[in-house]
Design an enzyme around this catalytic site. Structure first.
Site, short mmCIF file in Angstrom:
data_model
loop_
_atom_site.label_atom_id
_atom_site.label_comp_id
_atom_site.label_asym_id
_atom_site.label_seq_id
_atom_site.Cartn_x
_atom_site.Cartn_y
_atom_site.Cartn_z
N CYS A 82 29.99 39.22 32.43
CA CYS A 82 30.56 37.87 32.42
C CYS A 82 29.73 36.95 33.30
O CYS A 82 29.56 37.22 34.49
CB CYS A 82 32.00 37.89 32.90
SG CYS A 82 32.74 36.23 33.00
N CYS A 93 38.41 38.74 37.59
CA CYS A 93 38.03 40.14 37.49
C CYS A 93 37.52 40.64 38.84
O CYS A 93 36.85 39.91 39.57
CB CYS A 93 36.94 40.35 36.44
SG CYS A 93 37.49 40.10 34.74
N CYS A 168 35.99 33.56 28.11
CA CYS A 168 36.46 34.61 29.01
C CYS A 168 36.23 35.93 28.30
O CYS A 168 36.98 36.27 27.37
CB CYS A 168 37.94 34.41 29.35
SG CYS A 168 38.64 35.75 30.36
N CYS A 376 53.20 48.62 37.45
CA CYS A 376 51.92 47.91 37.35
C CYS A 376 51.29 47.72 38.73
O CYS A 376 50.24 47.09 38.84
CB CYS A 376 52.09 46.57 36.65
SG CYS A 376 53.23 45.43 37.47
#
Length: 424
Positions: A82, A93, A168, A376
């Protein structure tokens, strides 16, 4: 004056120095030390020798820094795919510079470390499993910030500044294009998702994060803007409908993987009572209901009215499934258990903060033969596991899933079963 300086750190912001990067830590960084202080380093890897630039120094014991020059690189370091990733750039990220297989090993190390430090469990066996699709173009739903000019992007790490993006690379192309290739004047953010049919839903949010309007573009054409869009999903062998802004796993393969793990751990038997907490649109309850049979009972509890409405519709063909709307807190759960009685199996998928001590203690007191915890956040999971252990449950197994490649996030499914009380 000296006390205020100590509270705010030592004034290292902007300072550069060389460090050897230590182990990975929870939160997308690694740990290093310099002049007796802990340095939380982003964009580095364990074992590397790097030059860091301090980005934040607010505490006397530690500071935060970016690795701005790599002197000795790890074999796991790769070129970032990226163009917006890197020190001082987009904060979306954490691990663009890391080989995907090494990302999974680092995430597994974090899960083990959190369980050891917060739950007193040493040497837990856990591997983070790869999901189909690769490390890019997996994100089927994203929320982009909007700057004052109406341009969309993502924020810098630990900042309110918006980095305007043209693309993205971790977001599926139709979603990225729908959000990033137009302006959103007056909006605070834009939420975009692509469902199982290929329909793209874009939802405009105000500066308080409230949805104001949605637009659904289907393969055959678009629909007028409406207050809240709907999305169709397929997982666990069933079709699901959710609100466009409602919760659903963002990785296209994650829902199926989690359903498989939850179903296997729960091992629901005919006639059993299953309590599904933080049930959302009913994914896990719907997957477990057939095993409970017509004599069983599956109670799905969710606080959000829109998600409850979706769950009612999604589970209408399952006579043993019920949807209860209510908060999953100590008071609400105690009342629910008083009406329901002790469940045989509990499944919970709490928000990132976890279920918390009070809710975990109440669930442990039910004596359920199996508690399946979907998490999570490994730190929240470990804190709640510690409560269950103190009440007499054992962590029987845990599986990790790389549902968020290129980021430090990891999805876990843990099985807790009655055992011997722990002093943790």
């Amino acid at each position: 004056m000296a006390e205020r300086r100590a509270e705010r750190g030592l004034g290292w912001t902007g300072r550069e120095f060389e460090v050897t990067v230590g182990p990975v830590a929870h939160g997308g960084h690694c740990v290093a030390r310099h002049e007796g202080r802990v340095v939380f380093v982003r964009h580095g890897l364990p074992g590397e020798r790097v030059v860091v630039r301090v980005t934040e120094d607010r505490h006397p014991g530690f500071c935060r820094a970016d690795a701005v020059e790599v002197l000795d690189a790890s074999p796991a370091r790769v070129e970032r795919p990226c163009p917006y990733s890197g020190p001082g750039r987009c904060g979306g990220c954490d691990w663009q510079h890391v080989d995907p297989a090494e990302q999974r090993r680092l995430k597994a190390a974090v899960v083990r470390e959190q369980l050891a430090r917060l739950a007193g469990l040493e040497d837990v066996e856990v591997a983070v499993e790869e999901l189909p699709g690769g490390p890019l173009r997996w994100r089927s739903r994203a929320r982009f910030a909007v700057d004052r000019s109406g341009a969309a992007g993502l924020r810098r790490h630990r900042s309110h500044d918006v980095v305007v993006l043209e693309d993205c690379p971790i977001t599926v192309e139709p979603a990225a294009a729908a959000a990033l290739q137009r302006r959103w004047p007056g909006a605070g953010a834009v939420d975009v998702s692509v469902d199982s049919t290929g329909a793209v839903t874009t939802t405009r949010l105000d500066r308080q994060g409230r949805p104001t309007s949605s637009r659904v573009v289907r393969p055959g054409g678009d629909l007028p803007e409406e207050p809240v869009g709907r999305a169709e999903r397929h997982a666990g062998g069933r079709d699901w409908e959710v609100e466009g802004t409602g919760f659903w796993q963002v990785h296209p393969a994650a829902a199926d993987a989690l359903v498989e793990a939850v179903t296997a751990f729960a091992g629901v038997r005919p006639g059993e009572t299953v309590l599904d907490l933080y049930a959302g649109a009913g994914l896990f309850g719907g997957a477990l209901a057939p095993a409970a049979g017509r004599e069983g009972r599956v109670v799905c509890v969710e606080s959000d009215a829109g998600a409850c409405a979706a769950a009612d519709a999604n589970l209408a063909d399952l006579p043993q499934a019920e949807v209860w709307q209510g908060d999953v807190d100590a008071e609400g759960l105690a009342e629910l258990l008083g009406d329901l009685g002790a469940p045989d199996v509990v499944v919970l998928d709490p928000p990132r903060a976890g279920a918390g001590r009070a809710v975990s203690a109440l669930l442990a007191a039910t004596g359920a033969r199996a508690v399946v915890y979907v998490a999570c956040d490994p730190a929240a999971l470990a804190r709640d596991v510690a409560v269950f252990r103190a009440a007499g449950y054992e962590l029987s197994a845990v599986r990790g899933f790389d549902a968020f490649p290129m980021t430090a996030h990891v999805e876990c499914v843990a099985l807790l079963v009655p055992g011997s009380p722990s002093s943790v």
